[in-house]
Motif scaffolding. Structure first.
Motif, PDB file in Angstrom:
ATOM      1  N   TYR A  14       4.278  -7.763   4.345  1.00  0.00           N
ATOM      2  CA  TYR A  14       4.667  -8.899   3.509  1.00  0.00           C
ATOM      3  C   TYR A  14       3.763 -10.065   3.896  1.00  0.00           C
ATOM      4  CZ  TYR A  14       8.979  -6.419   2.240  1.00  0.00           C
ATOM      5  OH  TYR A  14       9.883  -5.510   1.755  1.00  0.00           O
ATOM      6  N   PHE A  17       4.736 -11.005   7.485  1.00  0.00           N
ATOM      7  CA  PHE A  17       5.347  -9.982   8.337  1.00  0.00           C
ATOM      8  C   PHE A  17       4.682  -8.636   8.114  1.00  0.00           C
ATOM      9  CE2 PHE A  17       8.436  -6.509   8.830  1.00  0.00           C
ATOM     10  CZ  PHE A  17       8.822  -6.707  10.147  1.00  0.00           C
ATOM     11  N   GLU A  37      15.889  -8.237  17.032  1.00  0.00           N
ATOM     12  CA  GLU A  37      16.363  -9.556  16.622  1.00  0.00           C
ATOM     13  C   GLU A  37      16.224  -9.736  15.104  1.00  0.00           C
ATOM     14  OE1 GLU A  37      13.345  -8.999  17.769  1.00  0.00           O
ATOM     15  OE2 GLU A  37      12.023 -10.728  17.643  1.00  0.00           O
ATOM     16  N   ASN A  38      16.790 -10.832  14.584  1.00  0.00           N
ATOM     17  CA  ASN A  38      16.669 -11.137  13.157  1.00  0.00           C
ATOM     18  C   ASN A  38      15.200 -11.126  12.763  1.00  0.00           C
ATOM     19  OD1 ASN A  38      19.271 -13.403  13.726  1.00  0.00           O
ATOM     20  ND2 ASN A  38      19.432 -11.736  12.283  1.00  0.00           N
ATOM     21  N   GLY A  39      14.912 -10.444  11.654  1.00  0.00           N
ATOM     22  CA  GLY A  39      13.539 -10.432  11.152  1.00  0.00           C
ATOM     23  C   GLY A  39      12.627  -9.440  11.851  1.00  0.00           C
ATOM     24  N   ALA A  40      13.192  -8.559  12.691  1.00  0.00           N
ATOM     25  CA  ALA A  40      12.353  -7.602  13.441  1.00  0.00           C
ATOM     26  C   ALA A  40      11.783  -6.513  12.543  1.00  0.00           C
ATOM     27  CB  ALA A  40      13.164  -6.966  14.566  1.00  0.00           C
ATOM     28  N   GLY A  41      12.499  -6.206  11.453  1.00  0.00           N
ATOM     29  CA  GLY A  41      12.002  -5.159  10.545  1.00  0.00           C
ATOM     30  C   GLY A  41      12.971  -3.998  10.352  1.00  0.00           C
ATOM     31  N   LYS A  42      14.218  -4.174  10.777  1.00  0.00           N
ATOM     32  CA  LYS A  42      15.203  -3.079  10.674  1.00  0.00           C
ATOM     33  C   LYS A  42      15.505  -2.744   9.211  1.00  0.00           C
ATOM     34  CE  LYS A  42      18.278  -5.378  13.014  1.00  0.00           C
ATOM     35  NZ  LYS A  42      17.528  -6.651  13.147  1.00  0.00           N
ATOM     36  N   SER A  43      15.843  -3.791   8.426  1.00  0.00           N
ATOM     37  CA  SER A  43      16.184  -3.533   7.015  1.00  0.00           C
ATOM     38  C   SER A  43      14.974  -3.043   6.238  1.00  0.00           C
ATOM     39  CB  SER A  43      16.732  -4.806   6.348  1.00  0.00           C
ATOM     40  OG  SER A  43      17.922  -5.184   6.969  1.00  0.00           O
ATOM     41  N   THR A  44      13.791  -3.566   6.581  1.00  0.00           N
ATOM     42  CA  THR A  44      12.575  -3.103   5.893  1.00  0.00           C
ATOM     43  C   THR A  44      12.395  -1.603   6.143  1.00  0.00           C
ATOM     44  OG1 THR A  44      11.609  -5.292   6.230  1.00  0.00           O
ATOM     45  CG2 THR A  44      10.083  -3.527   5.642  1.00  0.00           C
ATOM     46  N   HIS A 186      23.668  -5.680  15.240  1.00  0.00           N
ATOM     47  CA  HIS A 186      23.454  -6.681  16.290  1.00  0.00           C
ATOM     48  C   HIS A 186      24.566  -6.584  17.335  1.00  0.00           C
ATOM     49  CE1 HIS A 186      20.088  -8.663  14.424  1.00  0.00           C
ATOM     50  NE2 HIS A 186      20.749  -8.773  13.287  1.00  0.00           N
TER      51      HIS A 186
HETATM   52  N1  LIG Z   1      10.805  -8.876  -0.165  1.00  0.00           N
HETATM   53  C1  LIG Z   1      10.268  -9.538   0.866  1.00  0.00           C
HETATM   54  N2  LIG Z   1       9.249 -10.388   0.677  1.00  0.00           N
HETATM   55  C2  LIG Z   1       8.671 -11.041   1.716  1.00  0.00           C
HETATM   56  N3  LIG Z   1       9.072 -10.918   2.989  1.00  0.00           N
HETATM   57  C3  LIG Z   1      10.101 -10.102   3.247  1.00  0.00           C
HETATM   58  C4  LIG Z   1      10.750  -9.366   2.200  1.00  0.00           C
HETATM   59  N4  LIG Z   1      11.727  -8.623   2.759  1.00  0.00           N
HETATM   60  C5  LIG Z   1      11.704  -8.892   4.087  1.00  0.00           C
HETATM   61  N5  LIG Z   1      10.723  -9.773   4.379  1.00  0.00           N
HETATM   62  C6  LIG Z   1      10.376 -10.285   5.704  1.00  0.00           C
HETATM   63  O1  LIG Z   1      10.201  -9.190   6.565  1.00  0.00           O
HETATM   64  C7  LIG Z   1      10.654  -9.527   7.869  1.00  0.00           C
HETATM   65  C8  LIG Z   1      11.593  -8.441   8.349  1.00  0.00           C
HETATM   66  O2  LIG Z   1      12.806  -8.518   7.610  1.00  0.00           O
HETATM   67  P1  LIG Z   1      13.969  -7.482   7.804  1.00  0.00           P
HETATM   68  O3  LIG Z   1      15.009  -7.815   6.794  1.00  0.00           O
HETATM   69  O4  LIG Z   1      13.414  -6.115   7.813  1.00  0.00           O
HETATM   70  O5  LIG Z   1      14.482  -7.823   9.269  1.00  0.00           O
HETATM   71  P2  LIG Z   1      15.782  -7.325  10.026  1.00  0.00           P
HETATM   72  O6  LIG Z   1      15.327  -6.789  11.343  1.00  0.00           O
HETATM   73  O7  LIG Z   1      16.579  -6.434   9.175  1.00  0.00           O
HETATM   74  O8  LIG Z   1      16.531  -8.711  10.266  1.00  0.00           O
HETATM   75  P3  LIG Z   1      18.088  -9.079  10.252  1.00  0.00           P
HETATM   76  O9  LIG Z   1      18.617  -8.590  11.561  1.00  0.00           O
HETATM   77  O10 LIG Z   1      18.077 -10.569  10.175  1.00  0.00           O
HETATM   78  O11 LIG Z   1      18.711  -8.425   9.073  1.00  0.00           O
HETATM   79  C9  LIG Z   1      11.274 -10.899   7.787  1.00  0.00           C
HETATM   80  O12 LIG Z   1      10.325 -11.830   8.256  1.00  0.00           O
HETATM   81  C10 LIG Z   1      11.510 -11.094   6.322  1.00  0.00           C
HETATM   82  O13 LIG Z   1      11.393 -12.447   5.954  1.00  0.00           O
END
Ligand SMILES: Nc1ncnc2c1ncn2[C@@H]1O[C@H](COP(=O)(O)OP(=O)(O)OP(=O)(O)O)[C@@H](O)[C@H]1O
Length: 285
Positions: A14, A17, A37-44, A186
């Protein structure tokens, strides 16, 4: 098939990221906890597994197939934080709708789970509490012949009693060797209770993927002063962190450390402590 899910070199960029070459697997019959942590990339990572986003590189093999066809999709039960079924639906109506969506819908299982979870048949879902909605989402996920459950932050915001109920349901599901679970959370104490493996993602990369028992039973934190820290063999240190008056040092073999440094204060390490040391500490030599 040994692994329900194999992720290899998964990459997605992204603007600010990068998920960078993520690799780990979910062995059949196991529960894998995804932390970071938040934003680490788990949901991605999870979204790429579910085919909700396009990956740039790497491979994802779900239940033996790289192609997410309908047969495979039916065998994945997904539970997100905010599962959105239409709020005016009752569970009875949801059952009718799911029958049309899933070929493998098991009405009997669903109705039994509703009973087990004390969920009413006739109330519209807008009258459900957050915990009830989560249990309903899990009931749906368990009622279409799912072999792999994927839960993304599914238990956040739930009280300890409901969370404990849900952990029991997940443990029960994973008793079957053909069932597997990937769960991001978390609430690492929940993962300490149920996970077989922990995968730690930091800034888009896998820091480690290890059996939970190894982390809890073998890792240790040495808490010491400056002189003791200087005396430590630096090759024993995975990561360390200097606090105000104390050094915290993560070591992989607590028992060996106790023998080598009999005067040192060495505690077991929680997953939270391990994660914090990796994120805020410095790497050993
Ligand atoms: N569609 C998108 N467009 C741009 N950036 C994105 C998009 N989806 C996620 N990101 C970025 O990718 C990074 C990882 O996000 P992700 O949701 O995977 O984190 P996470 O580990 O699941 O965090 P959390 O614990 O807060 O849910 C973040 O910086 C987020 O802003």
């Amino acid at each position: 098939m040994n692994d329900a899910l194999i992720i290899s070199g998964l990459t997605k960029t992204y603007k600010d990221f990068m998920l960078n070459g993520v690799s780990f697997s979910v062995p059949c019959g196991s529960i894998v906890g995804l932390i970071g942590e938040n934003g680490a990339g788990k949901s991605t990572t999870i979204n790429a597994v579910l085919g909700l986003i396009q990956k740039e590189a790497g491979s994802i093999c779900v239940l033996g197939k790289e192609q997410l066809d309908n047969e495979i999709k039916e065998q994945i039960g997904v539970v997100f934080d905010g599962n959105n079924y239409p709020e005016i639906f009752s569970t009875r109506k949801l059952n009718r709708v799911m029958k049309d969506i899933y070929h493998s819908w098991e009405e009997h299982t669903f109705l039994n789970l509703l009973k087990k979870f004390s969920l009413p048949a006739d109330k519209p879902m807008k009258q459900f509490s957050k915990g009830m909605k989560m249990k309903l989402a899990i009931a749906v996920a368990l009622s279409h012949n799912s072999k792999l459950l994927i839960l993304d932050e599914a238990t956040s915001g739930l009280d300890p009693v409901i969370r404990d109920d849900i952990l029991d349901i997940l443990l029960d599901f994973a008793q079957d060797e053909t069932h597997s679970i990937l769960i991001s959370s978390h609430i690492t104490t929940d993962l300490e209770k149920i996970a077989d493996y922990i995968v730690f993602i930091h800034e888009g990369q896998v820091v480690f993927s290890k059996p939970k028992d190894e982390l809890i039973e073998q890792y240790g934190i040495i808490k010491c002063g400056a002189a003791q820290f200087e005396a430590l063999d630096k090759s024993d240190i995975i990561v360390y962190r200097k606090m105000d008056y104390e050094w915290q040092v993560l070591a992989a073999d607590r028992a060996a450390m106790k023998k080598k440094y009999p005067k040192a204060l060495i505690d077991s390490a929680s997953i939270d402590e391990i994660m914090l040391l990796y994120i805020k500490g410095e790497r050993g030599k």
